[in-house]
Design a protein around this motif. Structure first.
Motif, mmCIF file in Angstrom:
data_model
loop_
_atom_site.group_PDB
_atom_site.id
_atom_site.type_symbol
_atom_site.label_atom_id
_atom_site.label_comp_id
_atom_site.label_asym_id
_atom_site.label_seq_id
_atom_site.Cartn_x
_atom_site.Cartn_y
_atom_site.Cartn_z
ATOM 1 N N ARG A 86 3.485 11.156 -6.335
ATOM 2 C CA ARG A 86 3.220 10.132 -7.352
ATOM 3 C C ARG A 86 3.554 8.747 -6.790
ATOM 4 O O ARG A 86 2.823 7.791 -6.977
ATOM 5 C CB ARG A 86 4.038 10.421 -8.603
ATOM 6 C CG ARG A 86 3.701 9.499 -9.766
ATOM 7 C CD ARG A 86 4.463 9.852 -11.037
ATOM 8 N NE ARG A 86 4.554 11.266 -11.340
ATOM 9 C CZ ARG A 86 3.605 11.989 -11.924
ATOM 10 N NH1 ARG A 86 2.495 11.411 -12.293
ATOM 11 N NH2 ARG A 86 3.777 13.271 -12.164
ATOM 12 N N TYR A 87 4.646 8.648 -6.056
ATOM 13 C CA TYR A 87 5.035 7.372 -5.459
ATOM 14 C C TYR A 87 4.004 6.924 -4.415
ATOM 15 O O TYR A 87 3.525 5.794 -4.434
ATOM 16 C CB TYR A 87 6.423 7.472 -4.824
ATOM 17 C CG TYR A 87 6.792 6.240 -4.040
ATOM 18 C CD1 TYR A 87 7.150 5.071 -4.709
ATOM 19 C CD2 TYR A 87 6.748 6.235 -2.651
ATOM 20 C CE1 TYR A 87 7.460 3.920 -3.983
ATOM 21 C CE2 TYR A 87 7.058 5.109 -1.928
ATOM 22 C CZ TYR A 87 7.413 3.945 -2.595
ATOM 23 O OH TYR A 87 7.709 2.811 -1.886
ATOM 24 N N LEU A 88 3.657 7.815 -3.483
ATOM 25 C CA LEU A 88 2.717 7.453 -2.418
ATOM 26 C C LEU A 88 1.339 7.088 -2.967
ATOM 27 O O LEU A 88 0.710 6.132 -2.512
ATOM 28 C CB LEU A 88 2.576 8.592 -1.409
ATOM 29 C CG LEU A 88 3.794 8.859 -0.532
ATOM 30 C CD1 LEU A 88 3.584 10.115 0.282
ATOM 31 C CD2 LEU A 88 4.086 7.667 0.361
ATOM 32 N N ALA A 89 0.859 7.852 -3.935
ATOM 33 C CA ALA A 89 -0.467 7.583 -4.491
ATOM 34 C C ALA A 89 -0.458 6.354 -5.394
ATOM 35 O O ALA A 89 -1.506 5.754 -5.635
ATOM 36 C CB ALA A 89 -0.952 8.792 -5.280
ATOM 37 N N GLY A 90 0.706 5.965 -5.884
ATOM 38 C CA GLY A 90 0.778 4.848 -6.808
ATOM 39 C C GLY A 90 0.994 3.492 -6.159
ATOM 40 O O GLY A 90 0.960 2.472 -6.831
ATOM 41 N N ILE A 91 1.215 3.467 -4.848
ATOM 42 C CA ILE A 91 1.419 2.191 -4.170
ATOM 43 C C ILE A 91 0.085 1.453 -4.107
ATOM 44 O O ILE A 91 -0.889 1.962 -3.551
ATOM 45 C CB ILE A 91 1.980 2.394 -2.736
ATOM 46 C CG1 ILE A 91 3.322 3.120 -2.786
ATOM 47 C CG2 ILE A 91 2.114 1.053 -2.023
ATOM 48 C CD1 ILE A 91 3.827 3.536 -1.419
ATOM 49 N N ASP A 92 0.034 0.282 -4.683
ATOM 50 C CA ASP A 92 -1.199 -0.501 -4.678
ATOM 51 C C ASP A 92 -1.548 -0.893 -3.242
ATOM 52 O O ASP A 92 -0.672 -1.145 -2.419
ATOM 53 C CB ASP A 92 -1.005 -1.745 -5.542
ATOM 54 C CG ASP A 92 -2.334 -2.381 -5.912
ATOM 55 O OD1 ASP A 92 -3.370 -1.703 -5.768
ATOM 56 O OD2 ASP A 92 -2.322 -3.534 -6.347
#
Length: 156
Positions: free
Chosen positions: A3-9
């Motif tokens: 979730r963190y990796l995919a959520g980085i703009d």
């Protein structure tokens, strides 16, 4: 972590090998319009060597009472017309002498549906399964449904 990796703009690429078909990872992206699945890796093959045992030991999502004709050129013991009666907790898959089949499967196509990842209705539309009783494929699909699609990331 995903979730963190995919959520980085402004993230350019996230590689995730061996993910299931119903993986929520693409939905976690900050900009879902930019997500592209560039390849799929089918790593699961199933051969039902004892259809009766496989059917009777499986969990069932909905009650079902159907007559199935199974064809198997390699293992004649699998072939025949059988009545499938399942209700969540128990199942019987016994020879049926007197009833016409609701569905006719090659054992290969029954295995395709067995784990819940492929719908019998799709195989009927593709001409791989014969539906003799309207609605029989939908009833079998409801009974074979699983919460998650079948998946393995193992190669062999």
């Amino acid at each position: 972590m995903w979730r963190y990796l995919a959520g980085i703009d402004l993230t350019g690429v996230v590689r995730a090998w061996g993910r299931p078909e119903d993986d929520p990872l693409p939905l976690m992206a900050a900009d879902r319009d930019q997500v592209r699945v560039t390849s799929r890796f089918p790593a699961m093959w199933l051969r039902l060597v004892d259809v009766r045992d496989a059917m009777e030991r499986r969990a069932w999502a909905a009650p079902v009472d159907l007559v199935l004709e199974v064809r198997d050129d390699r293992l004649p013991a699998n072939a025949g017309v059988r009545r499938l009666v399942a209700d969540g907790g128990s199942c019987s898959f016994r020879p049926e002498e007197s009833a016409a089949p609701d569905l006719t499967f090659d054992v290969r196509d029954l295995a395709t549906c067995y784990l819940g990842g492929t719908r019998a209705e799709h195989l009927v539309r593709a001409g791989l399964v014969a539906e003799h009783t309207p609605g029989a494929a939908a009833a079998l699909d409801a009974a074979l449904a699983t919460e998650l699609l079948p998946h393995t990331s193992e190669e062999f």
